[in-house]
Design an enzyme around this catalytic site. Structure first.
Site, PDB file in Angstrom:
ATOM      1  N   HIS A 268       3.451  -6.972   4.670  1.00 34.18           N
ATOM      2  CA  HIS A 268       4.007  -7.289   5.982  1.00 34.18           C
ATOM      3  C   HIS A 268       2.883  -7.562   6.959  1.00 34.18           C
ATOM      4  O   HIS A 268       1.736  -7.174   6.740  1.00 34.18           O
ATOM      5  CB  HIS A 268       4.881  -6.130   6.498  1.00 34.18           C
TER       6      HIS A 268
ATOM      7  N   TYR B 298       0.835  -1.200   0.000  1.00 38.97           N
ATOM      8  CA  TYR B 298       0.000   0.000   0.000  1.00 38.97           C
ATOM      9  C   TYR B 298       0.868   1.248   0.000  1.00 38.97           C
ATOM     10  O   TYR B 298       2.011   1.229   0.486  1.00 38.97           O
ATOM     11  CB  TYR B 298      -0.967   0.007   1.194  1.00 38.97           C
TER      12      TYR B 298
END
Length: 228
Positions: free
Chosen positions: A151, A138
């Site tokens: 992550h 993002y």
């Protein structure tokens, strides 16, 4: 109460306190030396039963969109001894790189079947395992170039509120890993590897998912870097 001397760790193995291009690192870092104060018995030994006090309720629903993955590992101390009954909290973006949070301004869809959070306990050997969806990358909205790589955030509680460790773990082979300001805020290359999942053996079984593994070391020279 007895005092203990733990093995020190090198600052180069931990996240830099101030990161150029990441304004929050400057506001989150104290400008004055920390003030040491003694902890009370209740702070150092309790409260107990955190797994019950920190419950999250989930409703049964349809499968979330994205690549199903399994994540497993162990939580240990500097001597390799297991941390049994440690409370692990996880949170992450969905497969489109979107958090369910009012401050997330990324124009990506929310998956109604994915909460992006969970909580579990380690067993007597310090082991944990959970299934989730691989998160998407993002953009950092305050930057004109920075995209966060996929992550998962981890928060690990010890025997009290005072014993909390927070970090992020990344996925191997992601091009964005090479330019992420937080991951590369850990100067030591070997320490950065401790923040990247290891890919497990692939197979096609009844439940079709990719496997990843990461152990957490909470103290000493080989401590997992804290990242938040």
């Amino acid at each position: 109460m007895s005092s203990f001397e733990y093995l020190p760790y090198d600052d180069a193995t931990q996240l830099a306190r101030q990161i150029e291009g990441y304004p929050r690192s400057f506001t989150r870092t104290p400008s004055q030396p920390l003030i040491r104060r003694p902890t009370t018995l209740s702070e150092s030994t309790g409260p107990t039963g955190l797994e019950c006090k920190l419950k999250i309720g989930f409703e049964d629903g349809r499968r979330a969109m994205g690549q199903l993955i399994s994540v497993e590992g162990r939580v240990v101390d500097e001597d390799g001894a297991p941390m049994a009954a440690a409370v692990i909290e996880i949170w992450q973006a969905n497969s489109a790189g979107k958090y369910i949070h009012e401050l997330d301004r990324h124009e990506a869809p929310i998956d109604p079947n994915f909460t992006g959070q969970g909580r579990l306990l380690t067993d007597v050997e310090g082991r944990f395992q959970f299934r989730t969806i691989k998160p998407g990358a993002y953009p950092v909205m305050e930057s004109d170039w920075w995209w966060r790589p996929p992550h998962i955030h981890f928060s690990i509680f010890g025997p009290s509120w005072m014993n909390r460790f927070v970090t992020q773990v990344f996925f191997p082979g992601e091009p964005l890993n090479e330019v992420d300001l937080l991951l590369n805020g850990v100067e030591d290359a070997e320490a950065r590897e401790r923040l990247i999942f290891q890919a497990g053996a692939t197979s096609v079984g009844t439940v079709k998912m990719l496997k990843y593994q990461r152990d957490f070391v909470l103290r000493g020279r080989h401590r997992t870097p804290a990242l938040d």
